[in-house]
Structure formats: C-alpha cells, structure tokens
Design a protein around this motif. Structure first.
Motif, PDB file in Angstrom:
ATOM      1  N   ARG A 185      34.707  42.805  29.329  1.00  0.00           N
ATOM      2  CA  ARG A 185      33.588  42.119  29.979  1.00  0.00           C
ATOM      3  C   ARG A 185      33.231  40.837  29.239  1.00  0.00           C
ATOM      4  N   THR A 186      33.103  40.915  27.925  1.00  0.00           N
ATOM      5  CA  THR A 186      32.712  39.741  27.143  1.00  0.00           C
ATOM      6  C   THR A 186      33.750  38.634  27.251  1.00  0.00           C
ATOM      7  N   GLU A 187      35.028  39.003  27.109  1.00  0.00           N
ATOM      8  CA  GLU A 187      36.098  38.007  27.188  1.00  0.00           C
ATOM      9  C   GLU A 187      36.174  37.385  28.582  1.00  0.00           C
ATOM     10  N   SER A 188      35.955  38.187  29.601  1.00  0.00           N
ATOM     11  CA  SER A 188      35.999  37.669  30.970  1.00  0.00           C
ATOM     12  C   SER A 188      34.861  36.698  31.233  1.00  0.00           C
TER      13      SER A 188
ATOM     14  N   LYS B  29      42.287  39.135  31.404  1.00  0.00           N
ATOM     15  CA  LYS B  29      41.155  39.628  30.606  1.00  0.00           C
ATOM     16  C   LYS B  29      40.360  40.689  31.360  1.00  0.00           C
ATOM     17  N   TYR B  30      40.428  40.666  32.683  1.00  0.00           N
ATOM     18  CA  TYR B  30      39.671  41.648  33.471  1.00  0.00           C
ATOM     19  C   TYR B  30      40.216  43.068  33.302  1.00  0.00           C
ATOM     20  N   ILE B  31      41.509  43.182  33.014  1.00  0.00           N
ATOM     21  CA  ILE B  31      42.130  44.509  33.032  1.00  0.00           C
ATOM     22  C   ILE B  31      43.012  44.787  31.821  1.00  0.00           C
TER      23      ILE B  31
ATOM     24  N   ALA C 203      45.239  21.813  30.314  1.00  0.00           N
ATOM     25  CA  ALA C 203      45.344  23.261  30.116  1.00  0.00           C
ATOM     26  C   ALA C 203      46.401  23.810  31.065  1.00  0.00           C
ATOM     27  N   SER C 204      47.294  24.624  30.530  1.00  0.00           N
ATOM     28  CA  SER C 204      48.359  25.226  31.320  1.00  0.00           C
ATOM     29  C   SER C 204      48.047  26.696  31.546  1.00  0.00           C
ATOM     30  N   TYR C 205      48.243  27.174  32.781  1.00  0.00           N
ATOM     31  CA  TYR C 205      47.891  28.546  33.135  1.00  0.00           C
ATOM     32  C   TYR C 205      49.116  29.290  33.641  1.00  0.00           C
ATOM     33  N   ALA C 206      49.204  30.549  33.276  1.00  0.00           N
ATOM     34  CA  ALA C 206      50.308  31.409  33.719  1.00  0.00           C
ATOM     35  C   ALA C 206      49.816  32.328  34.835  1.00  0.00           C
ATOM     36  N   LYS C 207      50.662  33.274  35.261  1.00  0.00           N
ATOM     37  CA  LYS C 207      50.324  34.153  36.384  1.00  0.00           C
ATOM     38  C   LYS C 207      49.161  35.073  36.061  1.00  0.00           C
ATOM     39  N   THR C 208      48.787  35.155  34.777  1.00  0.00           N
ATOM     40  CA  THR C 208      47.620  35.955  34.398  1.00  0.00           C
ATOM     41  C   THR C 208      46.347  35.421  35.040  1.00  0.00           C
ATOM     42  N   GLU C 209      46.274  34.080  35.168  1.00  0.00           N
ATOM     43  CA  GLU C 209      45.090  33.450  35.770  1.00  0.00           C
ATOM     44  C   GLU C 209      45.362  32.880  37.162  1.00  0.00           C
ATOM     45  N   ILE C 210      46.613  32.457  37.405  1.00  0.00           N
ATOM     46  CA  ILE C 210      46.993  31.853  38.686  1.00  0.00           C
ATOM     47  C   ILE C 210      48.150  32.658  39.276  1.00  0.00           C
ATOM     48  N   PRO C 211      47.931  33.406  40.335  1.00  0.00           N
ATOM     49  CA  PRO C 211      49.009  34.228  40.899  1.00  0.00           C
ATOM     50  C   PRO C 211      50.276  33.424  41.181  1.00  0.00           C
TER      51      PRO C 211
ATOM     52  N   PRO D  71      36.332  50.708  38.094  1.00  0.00           N
ATOM     53  CA  PRO D  71      37.673  51.305  38.158  1.00  0.00           C
ATOM     54  C   PRO D  71      38.434  50.946  39.432  1.00  0.00           C
ATOM     55  N   ALA D  72      37.744  50.893  40.563  1.00  0.00           N
ATOM     56  CA  ALA D  72      38.426  50.601  41.829  1.00  0.00           C
ATOM     57  C   ALA D  72      39.011  49.191  41.822  1.00  0.00           C
ATOM     58  N   TRP D  73      38.228  48.230  41.351  1.00  0.00           N
ATOM     59  CA  TRP D  73      38.711  46.845  41.320  1.00  0.00           C
ATOM     60  C   TRP D  73      39.781  46.645  40.263  1.00  0.00           C
ATOM     61  N   ALA D  74      39.634  47.302  39.122  1.00  0.00           N
ATOM     62  CA  ALA D  74      40.639  47.156  38.058  1.00  0.00           C
ATOM     63  C   ALA D  74      42.024  47.548  38.565  1.00  0.00           C
ATOM     64  N   LYS D  75      42.086  48.574  39.399  1.00  0.00           N
ATOM     65  CA  LYS D  75      43.375  49.018  39.934  1.00  0.00           C
ATOM     66  C   LYS D  75      43.996  47.948  40.828  1.00  0.00           C
ATOM     67  N   ASP D  76      43.208  47.317  41.693  1.00  0.00           N
ATOM     68  CA  ASP D  76      43.737  46.323  42.613  1.00  0.00           C
ATOM     69  C   ASP D  76      44.086  45.005  41.929  1.00  0.00           C
ATOM     70  N   LEU D  77      43.400  44.675  40.834  1.00  0.00           N
ATOM     71  CA  LEU D  77      43.639  43.397  40.168  1.00  0.00           C
ATOM     72  C   LEU D  77      44.991  43.330  39.479  1.00  0.00           C
ATOM     73  N   PHE D  78      45.643  44.469  39.281  1.00  0.00           N
ATOM     74  CA  PHE D  78      46.981  44.456  38.694  1.00  0.00           C
ATOM     75  C   PHE D  78      47.952  43.669  39.573  1.00  0.00           C
ATOM     76  N   SER D  79      47.730  43.668  40.886  1.00  0.00           N
ATOM     77  CA  SER D  79      48.616  42.952  41.799  1.00  0.00           C
ATOM     78  C   SER D  79      48.238  41.487  41.953  1.00  0.00           C
ATOM     79  N   ILE D  80      47.103  41.083  41.383  1.00  0.00           N
ATOM     80  CA  ILE D  80      46.634  39.706  41.529  1.00  0.00           C
ATOM     81  C   ILE D  80      46.651  38.971  40.193  1.00  0.00           C
ATOM     82  N   PHE D  81      45.973  39.533  39.188  1.00  0.00           N
ATOM     83  CA  PHE D  81      45.906  38.926  37.855  1.00  0.00           C
ATOM     84  C   PHE D  81      46.447  39.915  36.811  1.00  0.00           C
TER      85      PHE D  81
END
Length: 473
Positions: free
Chosen positions: A91-94, A80-82, A126-134, A66-76
C-alpha cells in the motif's frame, strides 16, 4: 474482426456535440482518463493535485483487496500493487508511486529529451516496463522487444491514467477486456455504470474474497459474445437516449500480460456497419425476437464447464464469429429441413444493405426473380425445381436451374421475361462469381417464404406418413 498482437499499443466529452479535447488514441490512456474524470467529476486537465490524490486513494483501496490483486496479475504483473516481496509495504509503495506521478505531471524537467510515445509530451526521461505499462517491455529481457529497449518512454500524465484503466475493464474469457470506441461520450456513460457497480461491490465487502472477480464481470466466457452483448446493450439503451448514434465502432482488447507464457492481446473489432445493423435489430421487438431465435440455433454444442451459466455466456456462436470475420450469414436465414425462413425478409434486406453492402436495386431484382420462380413452381406444381435450386453446389448447377426456371416461365405464356440479360449478368451473378452462393441463399429464403402454404402442407403430410408407418410397425 479478430487480431492478436504481442507488442505495445502505439477524453472527456459530456455532450455529443462538443469537440474532443484531446487526440489520444491509446485505449489504456483513454480509459484511464475517463475513469479519473468520473471519479473527480471534472475534466482531467482541470483536476487539482488534491483531487487526483483522492482518486488514487480510492484506487489503492480497490487494488489492495484480494479480488483485485488476483485480476491485476494479467494487467500489471509484479507491480507494487501485487508484488509479494513487498509484503506489508504494498500500500505504501503504491501510494508513493502514484503520488510521485501526480507531482511530476506539471513539473517538466529541463533536460527532457525523450517524448511520450502516447501523447508526444516530454516524458521526463523515465522508462517504464510492463509492470506499469501493459505490453511495454520486460525490463532486462530486451531481446523480446523493439530496439532492445528495457521499456518505453511515457509521460507521468499517461502513466497515471493507465493505472486507472482497469476500472473500465470488462472481464471475459477469464481475462481483462478493455472497451474502446471513438465516441468518448459512450465510454463515459458506460464507465459511470461500471464504477458505480464497483463502488457498491466494494462497500458490500465482496472484494475481500479472492474467489470473486475485482473487474466488472458479467460472467462471459467467450470474448466474442461479450463484445456483442455490449453492442446489444449500447444499441438498446444509449442509441435511444441519444448518447451514441446507430453507427458506432466498438473494440474489445482481450489482455493477457501475465509473466508466465503471456498471450499478449487479442483485438475483437465490431465495425460501425455491424453496429448499425445490431442497433436496428435491438430497437424492433419483432426483429429482436427473430434475431435471438436465430442465435439460439448456432451456439457450439460442446460440454460446458459451468452449467450454472446460460449457453450464450459460455459457448461460441457461429453467427457472431462470421460477423466479426466479415463472412456472410445469409445461409443461416433458412431452415432447409422444415423448408422455412428463420427471419423475415425485411430484416434480411436490412442485413444485406448494412452488412453486405448490397444496393437496394440488386436486392429488389433478386426478390422479383425469386417471386417469379415461386410462381412457376406453384402453377406447374414442380416442387422438384425448388429442391434442385436448394441443392445446387456449384455455380453451373445453380445457373442451369435459373435457366430451366426461365423456360418454365415462358411455357406459362408470360409476356415479360422472368429476368433480363443485364439483370442476370450484373445483378444476379456478380462478375467475379464469388457471391453467387449469397444470391442462391437469398432466392431460397424468398422461395420458402412465398411457398410457405404448400411446403407446410407437404411437411404435414410427410409427418402423417411417418407416424402411420411407425404405428404399423
């Protein structure tokens, strides 16, 4: 220096003497590679797929708390993590996402025609959006990003590294801050401290509470103070240990990648000359005490939301701000109310040389001039001259006071001039006149130091008169 951007950015070294193995400049990729190498205990290029998978398992264990999930909103954001829509499949998708990246690192595709925007390797299209690359892009909202792209092309190697970069983030101002430096050894050593702390916190179950921070957090509410705290820490520890020199450059990337009104990224840069000055201060007990005393005078006196934290973690400091903005702080080295210097003259000289780039000859000439003005004030008992210099608001007023001090010097029968013409025009008063206030403040600081005995006596007499007046009333 502080910059704010809303676009994308665009090593491992055990010993300082070794040459860097790569020239990657992107701070997210560099931090991620350092984190992987700390977890695997070897250089990233030599890590096997099994070792990388073991590292990702530890990463997912953290990100699913839970602690990391909250902080990852500002990064990814929405990754899939959150992503709440994945529910129990996060977990499986990540794991599948990270495992697929590991498989593709050493299996280039034949039809690769795009290159990675970070390292120049084939990106396997492969093209990546801010979901994977800030800050990379936001999928279908192409009008906000360069060339109307839905994302950016990045190779699996760099994408994998970026997923690990939050492990080396430093939380400040409620957001993740990525630490960057040209010295990979410094990042590696500090990264080991951070990851060791994260492992201890994970083992204790601290991350199971979403009210806690997942990121490494020393509770700094102000990014500028956080940056200087790192500089104080690095110069006190790593310079002595030989991990870094006394002239490193440190950058703090204050990140806000959240989907709702993202602010982008603010960049706080501490240049090498300021780090060199900070290092000399932190490694001298006398200087360190004087410097902290100076800082204590300049924290913002605003109401603090968290009174449980010390002021140096919650309030902005003018000294830190001026240093980052390349503004002079010589004005802060004196107390005009008590007519006394706040820090010793040799520390002021150190600041002038390392931060303001004054040469020693100019500093010496200013010092000699100030000492001679102090001598005239003492011999003629003319303390009004001091006050007139202190209160000079324009160059004309200041220059006139220097001229009058030269007249006083001549009346004392001195054979040598108080200051020669060349010194006055080339050293004392710069050609563009913009630095005259620094010269004035340096002279005032030196006058306060040289006339300390008579100024202290005057201050004591004034205090006695005030006390007597109050008693009579």
């Amino acid at each position: 220096m502080k910059l704010t951007l809303k676009s994308s950015f665009g090593g491992f070294q055990h010993k300082q003497s070794e040459k860097p193995l790569r020239q990657i400049e992107d701070p997210f990729v560099t931090a991620g590679i350092v984190a992987i190498e700390i977890l695997c205990g070897k250089q990233f290029e030599t890590c096997s797929s099994e070792e990388l998978i073991n590292a990702t398992n530890f990463l997912i264990d953290l990100y699913m708390t839970p602690a990391w999930a909250k902080d990852l909103f500002s990064i990814f954001p929405n990754s899939k993590y959150i992503n709440p829509s994945l529910k129990d499949k996060k977990r499986t998708e990540s794991i599948n996402f990270l495992t697929n990246l590991i498989k593709r690192i050493n299996t280039p595709h034949e039809n690769d025609y795009n290159i990675c925007q970070f390292c120049g390797r084939p990106s396997d299209n492969a093209s990546y959006a801010k979901t994977e690359i800030p800050l990379a892009g936001s999928s279908l909202f192409t009008n906000f990003f360069p060339s109307f792209q839905e994302g950016i092309y990045v190779c699996p190697r760099c994408v994998l590294a970026i997923q690990f970069s939050p492990l080396l983030c430093y939380k400040a101002g409620g957001k993740p801050c990525l630490i960057s430096s040209g010295n990979r050894t410094l990042l590696f050593e500090y990264g080991k401290e951070i990851i060791h702390t994260l492992k201890l916190r994970y083992s204790s179950g601290e991350f199971n509470d979403k009210e806690n921070s997942g990121l490494y957090d020393e509770k700094f509410k102000n990014p500028e103070n956080a940056l200087f705290n790192l500089a104080y820490k690095f110069s006190s520890k790593y310079v002595i240990e030989g991990i870094c020199s006394g002239s490193e450059s440190i950058i703090l990337y204050h990140l806000d990648n959240y989907n709702q009104n993202p602010k982008g990224i603010s960049i706080y840069h501490l240049p090498s000359n300021i780090f060199s000055f900070v290092s000399s201060v932190m490694n001298s007990p006398q200087y360190k005490s004087a410097w902290y005393s100076l800082l204590s005078r300049h924290y913002a006196h605003q109401s603090r939301q968290n009174i449980d934290l010390p002021v140096w973690k919650t309030s902005k400091n003018r000294i830190h701000s001026f240093l980052l903005e390349n503004k002079s702080i010589i004005w802060a080295f004196k107390d005009d109310k008590s007519k006394s210097p706040i820090i010793p003259w040799d520390l002021i000289e150190n600041y002038c040389k390392k931060v303001r780039f004054m040469n020693q000859q100019r500093i010496n000439d200013i010092k000699i001039c100030a000492d001679r003005i102090a001598e005239t004030i003492r011999l003629k008992n003319n303390k009004k001259r001091l006050q007139a210099i202190v209160s000079s608001k324009t160059l004309e007023e200041f220059r006139n006071q220097i001229r009058l001090a030269m007249v006083d010097w001549q009346k004392l029968g001195k054979e040598d001039p108080m200051i020669e013409f060349d010194q006055f025009t080339r050293i004392m008063i710069p050609g563009d006149y913009r630095g005259w206030t620094e010269v004035r403040d340096l002279i005032v600081v030196r006058l306060y130091e040289q006339l300390h005995d008579i100024l202290a006596k005057e201050s004591e007499e004034e205090s006695e008169l005030i006390q007597l007046s109050e008693e009579q009333q």
